[in-house]
Write a protein that holds these residues in place. Structure first.
Motif, mmCIF file in Angstrom:
data_model
loop_
_atom_site.group_PDB
_atom_site.id
_atom_site.type_symbol
_atom_site.label_atom_id
_atom_site.label_comp_id
_atom_site.label_asym_id
_atom_site.label_seq_id
_atom_site.Cartn_x
_atom_site.Cartn_y
_atom_site.Cartn_z
ATOM 1 N N SER A 134 26.120 69.293 94.424
ATOM 2 C CA SER A 134 26.210 70.333 93.392
ATOM 3 C C SER A 134 26.966 71.547 93.933
ATOM 4 C CB SER A 134 24.818 70.728 92.921
ATOM 5 O OG SER A 134 24.067 71.167 94.041
ATOM 6 N N GLN A 135 26.799 71.808 95.213
ATOM 7 C CA GLN A 135 27.624 72.852 95.846
ATOM 8 C C GLN A 135 28.521 72.130 96.858
ATOM 9 O OE1 GLN A 135 25.015 75.725 97.644
ATOM 10 N NE2 GLN A 135 24.345 76.543 95.689
ATOM 11 N N PRO A 136 29.699 71.720 96.447
ATOM 12 C CA PRO A 136 30.510 70.863 97.330
ATOM 13 C C PRO A 136 30.900 71.546 98.647
ATOM 14 C CG PRO A 136 31.562 71.124 95.180
ATOM 15 C CD PRO A 136 30.376 72.005 95.185
ATOM 16 N N LEU A 166 30.531 78.502 99.109
ATOM 17 C CA LEU A 166 31.882 79.073 99.246
ATOM 18 C C LEU A 166 32.636 79.124 97.923
ATOM 19 C CD1 LEU A 166 33.601 77.870 102.521
ATOM 20 C CD2 LEU A 166 33.156 80.191 101.778
ATOM 21 N N ALA A 167 32.312 78.184 97.056
ATOM 22 C CA ALA A 167 33.060 78.124 95.801
ATOM 23 C C ALA A 167 32.802 79.358 94.944
ATOM 24 C CB ALA A 167 32.694 76.863 95.045
ATOM 25 N N THR A 168 31.564 79.887 95.058
ATOM 26 C CA THR A 168 31.234 81.056 94.240
ATOM 27 C C THR A 168 31.032 82.303 95.078
ATOM 28 O OG1 THR A 168 28.909 80.474 94.404
ATOM 29 C CG2 THR A 168 30.106 79.670 92.462
ATOM 30 N N LEU A 169 31.076 82.135 96.365
ATOM 31 C CA LEU A 169 30.797 83.203 97.318
ATOM 32 C C LEU A 169 29.410 83.800 97.054
ATOM 33 C CD1 LEU A 169 32.391 84.394 99.740
ATOM 34 C CD2 LEU A 169 32.865 86.368 98.311
ATOM 35 N N LYS A 170 28.476 82.939 96.820
ATOM 36 C CA LYS A 170 27.123 83.391 96.541
ATOM 37 C C LYS A 170 26.222 82.981 97.704
ATOM 38 C CE LYS A 170 24.486 83.994 92.421
ATOM 39 N NZ LYS A 170 24.092 83.532 91.142
ATOM 40 N N ILE A 171 25.476 83.972 98.196
ATOM 41 C CA ILE A 171 24.598 83.673 99.317
ATOM 42 C C ILE A 171 23.340 82.988 98.796
ATOM 43 C CG2 ILE A 171 23.108 84.731 101.059
ATOM 44 C CD1 ILE A 171 25.380 86.623 101.650
ATOM 45 N N SER A 172 23.008 81.851 99.393
ATOM 46 C CA SER A 172 21.844 81.125 98.910
ATOM 47 C C SER A 172 20.627 81.372 99.789
ATOM 48 C CB SER A 172 22.153 79.636 98.821
ATOM 49 O OG SER A 172 22.632 79.186 100.078
ATOM 50 N N ASP A 173 20.852 81.740 101.031
ATOM 51 C CA ASP A 173 19.698 81.925 101.903
ATOM 52 C C ASP A 173 20.058 82.817 103.093
ATOM 53 O OD1 ASP A 173 17.137 81.629 102.765
ATOM 54 O OD2 ASP A 173 17.498 79.733 103.829
ATOM 55 N N ILE A 174 19.100 83.629 103.463
ATOM 56 C CA ILE A 174 19.242 84.399 104.701
ATOM 57 C C ILE A 174 17.886 84.357 105.393
ATOM 58 C CG2 ILE A 174 19.619 86.687 105.720
ATOM 59 C CD1 ILE A 174 21.388 87.374 103.384
ATOM 60 N N LYS A 197 36.662 88.103 93.185
ATOM 61 C CA LYS A 197 38.069 87.801 92.904
ATOM 62 C C LYS A 197 38.843 87.513 94.176
ATOM 63 C CE LYS A 197 39.158 89.538 88.417
ATOM 64 N NZ LYS A 197 39.887 90.502 87.632
ATOM 65 N N GLN A 198 38.464 88.242 95.212
ATOM 66 C CA GLN A 198 39.224 88.056 96.461
ATOM 67 C C GLN A 198 39.071 86.658 97.033
ATOM 68 O OE1 GLN A 198 39.027 91.029 99.460
ATOM 69 N NE2 GLN A 198 38.763 92.675 97.976
ATOM 70 N N VAL A 199 37.974 86.054 96.675
ATOM 71 C CA VAL A 199 37.733 84.727 97.217
ATOM 72 C C VAL A 199 38.717 83.707 96.642
ATOM 73 C CG1 VAL A 199 36.084 83.692 95.592
ATOM 74 C CG2 VAL A 199 35.775 83.373 98.037
ATOM 75 N N GLU A 200 39.370 84.108 95.575
ATOM 76 C CA GLU A 200 40.349 83.211 94.958
ATOM 77 C C GLU A 200 41.411 82.753 95.954
ATOM 78 O OE1 GLU A 200 40.592 81.730 91.989
ATOM 79 O OE2 GLU A 200 38.558 82.480 91.658
ATOM 80 N N ASN A 201 41.776 83.675 96.836
ATOM 81 C CA ASN A 201 42.808 83.321 97.829
ATOM 82 C C ASN A 201 42.362 82.139 98.671
ATOM 83 O OD1 ASN A 201 44.507 85.291 97.080
ATOM 84 N ND2 ASN A 201 43.799 86.789 98.605
#
Lengths: 837, 454
Positions: free
Chosen positions: B273-275, B358-366, B411-415
């Motif tokens: 689901s999160q490749p 990485l696809a969404t740049l969302k942190i899932s765990d710390i 947006k920057q992650v688009e690069n």
């Protein structure tokens, strides 16, 4: 009883002053080379070839999955290692014994002993080893068995070992861990009590563990050091503007002239076209590439000195240039000519071809054999293909003559790419790739081997089987106009027993090339035609090929005739190094390293390339530990100014000027800053102005997009402890240059085809080089080196380049970091190991 | 507790300036580890072993890869840009790694490999090579200059193939020696306290649609460095971001596991689901275990020691992680102990692990572990050492805060995404400029202006 007999044999033998018989030594070398290829090749390959070694390591990984197996291995290894000091030999022997391959186990032991013996033998005869440690070498040569006798003893040990294994039940081809006991027993029966084994062991211990011998812990070459020769160095050829322009005109004519009777240019003729145009052998000489068409034809003139306005002529007066000397040698040949050449083409190649045709036309018993790399042509395909087809047509059509030309079987070589390419890309894959349209198009236009394999040798040997009359030319000179013609090269001419040994080192190259030629898939007709004509249609192929090779077969393998007694004719020592066809010798790098580490005062490097990390490491050691002065002179790879589109820029006077600020470029500069930091100066060769002007004039005259003649600094040389920097002004003395350090060192110079770059040094290319321990040739080399150092070179820091835009994209802003990055990318891949789960 | 976080990622921005200069050149090596093909047995001849390997799935993948590479490469070589300039750097940039990987994975169907191994695992390590000078043998001092693959007749060294040693032992030994060598020779310049590159692992597991690719970067952290930081929360006043300390004792400092390290792992699994995920772990430099690199002395989770969502992780362990350091301000709600804690202890919040999509740049765990550090003036031999604790609520707060900070930078992650799409995972991760871009992005997202005393 057996033990007593062996001891007696030893005593009897030693009284015969084994090591000093020069004559025996020559034949010993030939025998040893042959043993390696005939009896031990498969074992040697198991030890050194990556695919073979990979299989063995896989077996061991499976084997050690059971921890009890590991304990057996360790216990047996303890016994083995007291007599076999080489780890890889022990591992292979143990595998063979446990899987029931007792003969192979015994042969592994035999190869180890032969290698150990050769190593001792080579060390005794190594002039550098003698210069460093005369007493130790004297000790080493005491009671040293000559090869012929050691060989007999080793065969006995092998038989004993195989028999002992058999008695202990190693009889079937299956795995049994209990056979570890059989190995131990066989060591007790045959190895531990043997006097030769014990003596070799003792000497190896002494050599490596007490005297700090600088050489490799394996025999660098099986031909070792050969005394009794004469050596002449050839490193000059006519390069006056008119000679260069003449060469350019001839090359242009070769590429543009119309072939007679066909509506085609010479460069477009096929082999069949050439055959059509050669009604008789003589027609190949007189009706093609004729003087009337404007071609220079050396074969029409008796005296080479007539060609004073050609690179094929004299340098001045009666002194012949490099090409003229070799052509003269061919003319003087009485029995045979053998050529292994990387590039043969253009007008120079055509003239050589005609000289060779003439020999077989005039003498029906004369034999000419040419083998050549036919796959790596880069941008010179037209000039190379034309001459190859011309010669090939002659060889195929006139099978009554003894003239042969065929491509080398380079696929037997290992890759010059990082080793993993051999694991990654199998033979089948290469075949599939070659059929790929994209790849095909690329190879047809530029021509190189997909796995970076080549025959890069440049060797000419005349009358190699004659006891005293043979001459071998080993060097860096290609027989072609571009990357040959006016390049700066060095060729060593050897006369004496070493000639036969050099020739014999090519026997299997020719054999494999001829076998390849009969492959129906490749459509080869030359060897087939000759066999049919000479031995009948039904003659067996392999046996017939061996018969065809008789004129170059120094060991008389087919006829079984008594070996020739080669006589010493001079006092120069020659050491041959080669990356041979089977990879059973890849010694170019070891010879260089051994020479560098053995230098006592000075090292001069003059090479087209210098970026092999191992060589650099050795140079650093020589500088830092042995306090040796080192001078490096290399080709400047991008010395010509170019515009944005890549075209050369001429100055206002129409000359393409060398720009010193372009300096040494990637890859030659990769190590230059590091060498400089150690106090090792590097200079880039700077072509004389008149040469550059002539090359530019040729380019303009024939409207070439880039110069076809390069005057490349094409040497692949090295010298040690020759004419010191401080004595360089004595080079012009009538009495000759001074060798102020000759009494405590061993002056030597290398000539050959092996560049000092990582691909060459990895052993992937077929190379040949010789080191000559000879004052005259070392002086010839060194004096020219100093002259170039003083007058035709520019100092380099290695950083005289513009950072490419990609460097910026990679976040690299300084040149040193950029070089380091390139080094990591290039060299890390060569530091490769393979493991298994 | 709400933390305006400066993640200790900033060390990584130093990283790439030192990666390319600190270790001696040409001193890296490539080590490939493959599964033994099924069907091997100990009675086989070497030739049979070779043939079995040729039929293996690993080899079939290699063949396919070679074909794809050659096909693409030859097209590039024949292209105009290369013909004009022979520009190898341009060539490397234009090389379609992504296409090749995609095609390779697409070929992993059960039907296509019916007669060979069902799975095939392939590891490629880039390791620091122990410099040849270090491998010098006291008995055979010159041996190091010569190849060991030419069957030395004298070779009792510990180098080269040793049957009794597994691949992981070999790698661990090699890395250990290289690290020690680096310190001994100041390749890792201690006085500058820079991070350093230890190794890279690319792990490919072909298993049909479940095929995965992991890329692990193992690095050493700078030590004894701190950065000023000022963040006041209700419970604590954070003043510094500190890097771990290096042991002062020489024998200890040369131990591999004494060095603080980081592992950055990028994983790719097409069917997940999160490749594409990224995991950053801090701790002590660790060893290869199984098919992965791991850090030693990682905190463990023990539900038996959990009280009200607080896990007592360890009474004794001190972790080699970067941390936020500050003073305790307010009662923590543990009654009579509050005053005592606030008086005698400082607080450390150790950052152990960060995972993100990485696809969404969302942190899932710390994972953050809180540690109480006795103030120097209260140190004594009999000092009470407090447990290190982990609180899920704190972890969640870090995640929420980090994600909030990340929002403007989506947006920057688009690069990076574009680069991934065009050039493939491995290549993208190996490209310094992408790494730099990515890390700068993280620092921007997670940090504020920092001063420092590096």
């Amino acid at each position: 009883m057996k033990k007593l007999f062996l001891t007696l044999l030893t005593v009897v033998h030693f009284s015969a002053d084994a090591a000093s018989s020069t004559q025996h030594h020559y034949n010993d070398i030939l025998l040893r080379q042959e043993d390696l290829h005939r009896s031990y090749r498969s074992i040697y390959e198991r030890l050194t070839d990556i695919n073979n070694f990979e299989s063995l390591t896989s077996w061991y990984r499976l084997f050690t999955k059971d921890k009890s197996n590991t304990r057996y291995y360790q216990a047996t290894n303890t016994i083995m290692q007291s007599k076999i000091l080489g780890k890889s030999y022990r591992q292979l022997l143990y595998y063979y014994a446990l899987t029931g391959q007792r003969q192979q186990a015994a042969q592994t032991l035999g190869l180890y002993l032969i290698s150990a013996h050769t190593l001792i033998d080579n060390t005794i005869l190594d002039p550098q080893a003698q210069a460093w440690n005369p007493n130790a070498i004297a000790d080493l040569s005491k009671k040293h068995w000559p090869y012929a006798l050691a060989r007999k003893q080793i065969k006995g040990i092998e038989q004993c070992f195989a028999l002992s294994l058999q008695r202990s039940g190693v009889t079937t081809r299956s795995f049994d861990i209990k056979r570890s006991f059989a190995v131990v027993q066989a060591f007790k029966d045959c190895v531990n009590p043997d006097p030769l084994v014990n003596q070799l062991n003792e000497k190896l211990q002494t050599l490596f563990m007490e005297h700090k011998y600088h050489g490799a812990p394996f025999p660098v070459s099986f031909s070792g050091f050969v005394g009794g020769n004469k050596v002449t160095l050839h490193n000059l050829l006519p390069d006056k503007p008119r000679a260069i322009l003449d060469l350019g005109d001839q090359l242009h004519l070769m590429l543009s002239a119309q072939a007679p009777g066909l509506e085609k240019k010479y460069k477009d003729l096929t082999i069949e076209d050439f055959k059509l145009l050669m009604d008789t052998p003589e027609a190949a000489l007189t009706e093609l590439f004729t003087t009337a068409e404007g071609f220079r034809n050396t074969h029409e003139s008796k005296n080479m000195s007539h060609f004073s306005d050609s690179v094929l002529g004299p340098i001045g007066g009666d002194i012949l240039g490099t090409y003229a000397t070799m052509l003269q040698a061919i003319r003087e040949a009485e029995e045979s000519v053998f050529v292994d050449i990387f590039w043969m083409g253009g007008s120079i190649g055509m003239n050589l071809a005609k000289e060779l045709f003439k020999k077989v036309i005039e003498d029906p018993d004369f034999t000419v054999i040419v083998i050549t790399d036919n796959e790596n042509k880069f941008q010179y395909g037209h000039q190379l293909d034309m001459v190859y087809r011309y010669m090939r047509a002659f060889a195929e059509k006139f099978s009554n003559k003894n003239f042969y030309i065929t491509p080398t079987q380079i696929n037997l070589k290992r890759t010059a790419l990082p080793e993993f390419a051999d694991l990654l890309i199998t033979k089948n894959v290469v075949e599939d790739l070659s059929a790929n349209n994209n790849v095909k198009t690329l190879l047809e236009s530029d021509g190189f081997h997909l796995l970076a394999k080549s025959d890069h040798s440049k060797v000419l040997i005349v009358d190699g089987k004659q006891p005293t009359g043979g001459r071998a030319f080993v060097g860096s000179k290609n027989w072609t106009d571009s990357s040959g013609g006016v390049n700066r090269d060095q060729v060593a001419e050897v006369q004496g027993p070493a000639t036969a040994i050099i020739l014999d080192s090519f026997y299997y190259d020719v054999y494999e090339a001829f076998v390849l030629d009969t492959d129906p898939l490749l459509g080869g007709e030359m060897v087939k035609n000759h066999i049919s004509r000479k031995f009948g249609d039904d003659a067996p192929t392999i046996a017939s090929i061996k018969k065809l090779l008789t004129p170059i077969d120094v060991l008389n393998r087919t006829t079984g005739a008594v070996l020739i007694d080669y006589e010493p004719i001079g006092d120069s020592v020659i050491a041959m190094a080669q990356n041979n066809i089977y990879g059973t010798e890849m010694s170019a790098i070891e010879q260089n390293i051994q020479l560098i580490l053995g230098a006592k005062h000075q090292i001069l490097i003059d090479d087209q390339f210098l970026y092999d990390p191992q060589i650099i490491d050795a140079l650093k050691f020589a500088k830092e530990q042995n306090k040796v002065d080192i001078y490096v002179l290399v080709e400047s790879l991008l010395g010509y100014p170019k515009d944005e589109s890549g075209s050369y820029l001429f100055d206002a006077s129409g000359v393409l000027r060398y720009q010193p600020e372009m300096g040494v470029q990637v890859p030659n500069n990769l190590f230059v800053p590091e060498l400089a930091s150690l106090g090792i100066p590097t200079k880039a060769y700077h072509r004389p102005d008149h040469v550059v002007a002539a090359i530019s004039e040729d380019q303009r005259r024939h409207q070439q997009s880039h110069p076809l003649l390069g005057a490349t600094f094409h040497l692949k040389s090295l010298s040690v402890d020759g004419v010191m920097r401080a004595d360089s002004d004595t080079c012009n003395d009538i009495t000759g240059a001074i060798f102020s350090e000759k009494d405590n060192s061993a002056p030597a110079a290398v000539s050959g085809s092996a560049n000092k770059d990582i691909m060459t040094m990895s052993g992937g290319f077929r190379e040949s080089q010789i080191t000559t321990y000879d004052f005259s040739s070392v002086a010839d080399h060194d004096c020219l080196f100093w002259q170039r150092w003083d007058h035709h070179s520019m100092a380099s820091t290695g950083l005289e380049f513009e950072l490419p835009k990609q460097a910026d994209q990679m976040g690299i802003t300084d040149k040193q970091t950029f070089l380091n990055t390139i080094r990591q990318i290039v060299f890390s891949t060569y530091n490769f190991t393979k493991e298994h789960f | 507790m709400r933390y305006h976080m400066i993640f200790p990622f900033l060390f990584v921005t130093f990283w790439f300036s030192s990666v390319y200069g600190s270790y001696p050149i040409s001193e890296y090596e490539l080590m490939v580890v493959e599964a033994l093909p099924e069907g091997l047995n100990l009675s086989m001849s070497l030739k049979d072993i070779e043939e079995t390997k040729l039929k293996s799935r690993v080899q079939q993948n290699k063949n396919l890869a070679s074909q794809l590479i050659a096909d693409r490469l030859s097209a590039l070589l024949s292209g105009e840009s290369f013909q004009n300039g022979y520009n190898l750097l341009e060539l490397a940039q234009a090389f379609p790694f992504q296409d090749i990987l995609t095609e390779l994975i697409a070929a992993q169907t059960e039907e296509s490999f019916q007669h060979v191994d069902k799975e095939s695992q392939f590891l490629a390590f880039i390791l620091p090579k122990v410099p040849t000078a270090k491998t010098q043998d006291a008995v055979l001092p010159f041996k190091r200059f010569y190849s060991l693959q030419k069957a030395p007749v004298v070779d009792n060294s510990q180098w080269g193939f040793r049957p009794e040693q597994s691949y992981s032992e070999l790698i661990n030994e090699r890395v250990l020696q290289a690290i020690q060598f680096s310190y001994e020779n100041n390749y890792v310049q201690l006085n500058r306290n820079e991070p350093f590159f230890v190794g890279l692992l690319v792990q490919i597991n072909f298993a049909g649609p479940e095929s995965t690719i992991n890329v692990q970067l193992l690095g050493g952290l700078p030590t004894d460095t701190e950065f000023d930081f000022d963040q006041k929360e209700k419970e604590a006043h954070f003043k510094k971001i500190r890097m771990p300390r290096r042991p002062k004792l020489k024998w200890l400092s040369q131990q591999y596991s004494s060095h603080p390290g980081v592992i950055i792992t990028a994983s790719y699994q097409q069917s997940a689901s999160q490749p594409l995920t990224l995991n950053i772990k801090f701790g002590s430099l660790g060893l290869v275990k199984g098919e992965n690199w791991d850090l030693t002395r990682s905190p463990f989770e023990n539900p038996l020691l959990e009280i009200d969502g607080i896990t007592i992780n360890s009474y004794m362990a001190r972790y080699n992680t970067p941390h936020l350091w500050g003073e305790i301000l307010a009662p923590l709600g543990i009654g009579a102990l509050d005053w005592w804690l606030a008086r005698e202890y400082n607080i450390k919040m150790n950052i152990h692990e960060v995972s993100l999509d990485l696809a969404t740049l969302k942190i899932s765990d710390i994972r953050v572990l809180t540690e109480f550090e006795r103030k120097p003036e209260f140190l004594s031999w009999s000092v009470l050492r407090l447990p290190t604790i982990e609180q899920q609520a704190v972890n969640d707060q870090f995640v929420a805060a980090a994600n909030k900070q990340l929002e403007p930078y989506q947006k920057q992650v688009e690069n990076i995404k574009t680069s991934l799409e065009t050039q493939g995972l491995v290549y993208t991760l190996l490209k310094p400029e992408v790494q730099k871009q990515f890390l700068t992005l993280l620092n921007q997202a997670l940090g504020t202006e920092v001063g420092g005393t590096p």
